[in-house]
Write a protein that holds these residues in place. Structure first.
Motif, PDB file in Angstrom:
ATOM      1  N   SER A  43       0.835  -1.209   0.000  1.00 21.06           N
ATOM      2  CA  SER A  43       0.000   0.000   0.000  1.00 21.06           C
ATOM      3  C   SER A  43       0.864   1.251   0.000  1.00 21.06           C
ATOM      4  N   THR A  46       2.186   1.804  -3.403  1.00 20.33           N
ATOM      5  CA  THR A  46       1.142   2.320  -4.290  1.00 20.33           C
ATOM      6  C   THR A  46       0.933   3.816  -4.077  1.00 20.33           C
ATOM      7  N   ARG A  70      -4.437   3.032 -12.963  1.00 18.22           N
ATOM      8  CA  ARG A  70      -4.536   3.600 -11.607  1.00 18.22           C
ATOM      9  C   ARG A  70      -5.827   3.151 -10.916  1.00 18.22           C
ATOM     10  N   GLU A  73      -5.403  -0.357  -9.798  1.00 17.33           N
ATOM     11  CA  GLU A  73      -4.499  -0.395  -8.643  1.00 17.33           C
ATOM     12  C   GLU A  73      -5.221   0.049  -7.377  1.00 17.33           C
ATOM     13  N   ARG A  77      -5.969  -2.136  -4.050  1.00 16.22           N
ATOM     14  CA  ARG A  77      -5.560  -1.670  -2.715  1.00 16.22           C
ATOM     15  C   ARG A  77      -6.745  -1.587  -1.764  1.00 16.22           C
TER      16      ARG A  77
END
Length: 140
Positions: A43, A46, A70, A73, A77
């Motif tokens: 995390s 990211t 994005r 992602e 997450r």
């Protein structure tokens, strides 16, 4: 203060030892803590990547592709954030002495299931019943 439990690196819980003895509990505690640390490190990566990655891309197709990446992602997450919450719940159950027992039946959850999914709160049978009921109500 609790005494630290010695746990060899190659230790795996076995069916022939008492269920949720100190070694098994420590094994699952470490497994959960390591899993949690990996998720939190990912995390952090990211977040840093998203902060560093904000750039002006002139090509519309390239910009759309990057925004799709994005979004994917961030969705990943978010799922991992929920997983961290479940890991925290499992660690709390360890501290309360409830880890490894089905929340529905109170029966022990198999060691194989716990090793594969240490956040499990139900035995395989109870989970299957729960999913069948969920599917029946969803089809209505």
């Amino acid at each position: 203060m609790k005494q630290e439990v010695f746990l060899p690196d190659d230790y795996r819980p076995a069916e022939d030892e008492p269920f949720m003895n100190e070694r098994q509990v420590e094994y699952f505690r470490r497994k959960l803590l390591n899993w949690r640390a990996e998720l939190l490190a990912g995390s952090k990566d990211t977040i840093e990547g998203l902060q560093d990655g904000t750039r002006n891309i002139p090509d519309v197709a390239d910009r759309a592709s990057e925004e799709t990446d994005r979004a994917l992602e961030l969705r990943t997450r978010d799922r991992q954030r929920k997983l961290v919450s479940k890991i925290d719940g499992a660690l709390r159950r360890i501290d309360e002495g409830e880890f490894g027992y089905c929340s529905v039946t109170g029966e022990p959850i198999s060691l194989k299931r716990l090793d594969a999914r240490p956040i499990a709160t139900m035995s395989l049978e109870a989970q299957e019943r729960h999913e069948r009921r969920e599917k029946v109500h969803r089809d209505d």
